[in-house]
Design a protein around this motif. Sequence first.
Motif, PDB file in Angstrom:
ATOM      1  N   ALA A  14       0.844  -1.192   0.000  1.00 43.76           N
ATOM      2  CA  ALA A  14       0.000   0.000   0.000  1.00 43.76           C
ATOM      3  C   ALA A  14       0.884   1.248   0.000  1.00 43.76           C
ATOM      4  O   ALA A  14       2.011   1.218   0.506  1.00 43.76           O
ATOM      5  CB  ALA A  14      -0.897  -0.017   1.236  1.00 43.76           C
ATOM      6  N   PRO A  15       0.352   2.346  -0.577  1.00 42.56           N
ATOM      7  CA  PRO A  15      -0.999   2.505  -1.121  1.00 42.56           C
ATOM      8  C   PRO A  15      -1.116   1.974  -2.546  1.00 42.56           C
ATOM      9  O   PRO A  15      -0.154   2.012  -3.299  1.00 42.56           O
ATOM     10  CB  PRO A  15      -1.194   4.024  -1.092  1.00 42.56           C
ATOM     11  N   ARG A  16      -2.337   1.532  -2.890  1.00 44.40           N
ATOM     12  CA  ARG A  16      -2.623   1.068  -4.249  1.00 44.40           C
ATOM     13  C   ARG A  16      -3.240   2.224  -5.036  1.00 44.40           C
ATOM     14  O   ARG A  16      -4.433   2.274  -5.287  1.00 44.40           O
ATOM     15  CB  ARG A  16      -3.569  -0.131  -4.209  1.00 44.40           C
ATOM     16  N   VAL A  17      -2.387   3.150  -5.444  1.00 47.86           N
ATOM     17  CA  VAL A  17      -2.878   4.333  -6.159  1.00 47.86           C
ATOM     18  C   VAL A  17      -3.515   3.960  -7.489  1.00 47.86           C
ATOM     19  O   VAL A  17      -4.362   4.698  -8.013  1.00 47.86           O
ATOM     20  CB  VAL A  17      -1.739   5.359  -6.369  1.00 47.86           C
ATOM     21  N   LEU A  32     -10.286   6.717   3.122  1.00 43.59           N
ATOM     22  CA  LEU A  32      -9.807   5.360   2.894  1.00 43.59           C
ATOM     23  C   LEU A  32      -8.403   5.203   3.459  1.00 43.59           C
ATOM     24  O   LEU A  32      -7.479   5.912   3.062  1.00 43.59           O
ATOM     25  CB  LEU A  32      -9.804   5.041   1.400  1.00 43.59           C
ATOM     26  N   LEU A  33      -8.235   4.265   4.388  1.00 44.28           N
ATOM     27  CA  LEU A  33      -6.933   3.943   4.961  1.00 44.28           C
ATOM     28  C   LEU A  33      -6.469   2.610   4.385  1.00 44.28           C
ATOM     29  O   LEU A  33      -7.254   1.661   4.308  1.00 44.28           O
ATOM     30  CB  LEU A  33      -7.026   3.845   6.486  1.00 44.28           C
ATOM     31  N   GLU A  34      -5.193   2.517   4.011  1.00 43.89           N
ATOM     32  CA  GLU A  34      -4.699   1.322   3.331  1.00 43.89           C
ATOM     33  C   GLU A  34      -3.534   0.656   4.073  1.00 43.89           C
ATOM     34  O   GLU A  34      -2.699   1.335   4.673  1.00 43.89           O
ATOM     35  CB  GLU A  34      -4.231   1.673   1.917  1.00 43.89           C
ATOM     36  N   ASP A  64       6.486   0.586  -6.192  1.00 47.53           N
ATOM     37  CA  ASP A  64       7.251   1.121  -7.326  1.00 47.53           C
ATOM     38  C   ASP A  64       6.557   0.869  -8.665  1.00 47.53           C
ATOM     39  O   ASP A  64       7.084   1.212  -9.721  1.00 47.53           O
ATOM     40  CB  ASP A  64       8.671   0.552  -7.344  1.00 47.53           C
ATOM     41  N   GLY A  65       5.380   0.266  -8.624  1.00 47.25           N
ATOM     42  CA  GLY A  65       4.607   0.016  -9.837  1.00 47.25           C
ATOM     43  C   GLY A  65       4.839  -1.341 -10.461  1.00 47.25           C
ATOM     44  O   GLY A  65       4.100  -1.729 -11.378  1.00 47.25           O
ATOM     45  N   SER A  66       5.836  -2.079 -10.001  1.00 47.71           N
ATOM     46  CA  SER A  66       6.101  -3.411 -10.548  1.00 47.71           C
ATOM     47  C   SER A  66       5.189  -4.436  -9.877  1.00 47.71           C
ATOM     48  O   SER A  66       4.538  -4.155  -8.863  1.00 47.71           O
ATOM     49  CB  SER A  66       7.561  -3.790 -10.338  1.00 47.71           C
ATOM     50  N   TYR A 191      -6.887  -4.925 -12.653  1.00 49.65           N
ATOM     51  CA  TYR A 191      -7.429  -4.468 -13.925  1.00 49.65           C
ATOM     52  C   TYR A 191      -8.168  -3.146 -13.727  1.00 49.65           C
ATOM     53  O   TYR A 191      -8.922  -2.978 -12.768  1.00 49.65           O
ATOM     54  CB  TYR A 191      -8.360  -5.521 -14.532  1.00 49.65           C
ATOM     55  N   THR A 192      -7.950  -2.211 -14.656  1.00 49.68           N
ATOM     56  CA  THR A 192      -8.460  -0.854 -14.527  1.00 49.68           C
ATOM     57  C   THR A 192      -9.757  -0.649 -15.306  1.00 49.68           C
ATOM     58  O   THR A 192     -10.148  -1.491 -16.125  1.00 49.68           O
ATOM     59  CB  THR A 192      -7.421   0.146 -15.049  1.00 49.68           C
TER      60      THR A 192
END
Length: 222
Positions: A14-17, A32-34, A64-66, A191-192
């Motif tokens: 987290a966080p899952r931006v 929202l708390l993560e 880091d997005g990975s 998935y977005t």
Amino acid sequence: MPSVKIGAVTVGQAPRVDVTADILPLLPGVELLERGGLDGLTREDIAAFQPEEGDYVLVSRLTDGSSVTFAEKYVLPRLQNAITELEDAGCRLILFFCTGDFPDTFQSRVPLLFPGRVLKGMAPAISSRKTAIVNPSPLQKDQSLEKWKLYLQEPVSFAVSPYEGEAGVRQCARQVAETDCDMVILDCIGYTQKMKEIFQEETGKRVILPRTLLARVAMELL
């Protein structure tokens, strides 16, 4: 009027931006708390969590997005710690940012909302033939089919990572378009909304996106 606190637990970090970009607009008046099952760990630490034969496989995102692939059993105690922290912070509901199956062992004083369970209740009501199930990794194919054959007439498995760009997603959508599946389930919180739109555009089929479904169900409980 003060905002309502709800929590979110990711099996990754987290966080899952990437997730909140799509769901926060659906959660007005919510703070929202993560927390994450891999929070505070390095990639080297996580390498020790590699799945072996017979393990339940999870795929999630790091800050880091990975993305990383790991066995569920290693993060279960850490997920419980995340739940407890969010409870202690005053959250009245906790969302799981993962569509995977989890054992009924978590302890919580507030409701835990699992998108995978919501999907399993909803999908049989709207799919009457073959259903395309899209997962992030080929390693999840067997466990995915084992799960969905209990709820759907004829699930068909596809794999494409949501964490490696939209080109692969479009290619996968074109593969699904060539089948006679009547619905698509994007079976990962990664998935977005944009990826859902790609599947709709390429296949012309009904597409279920877990992250927005989760947010809408959460609003019914607040």
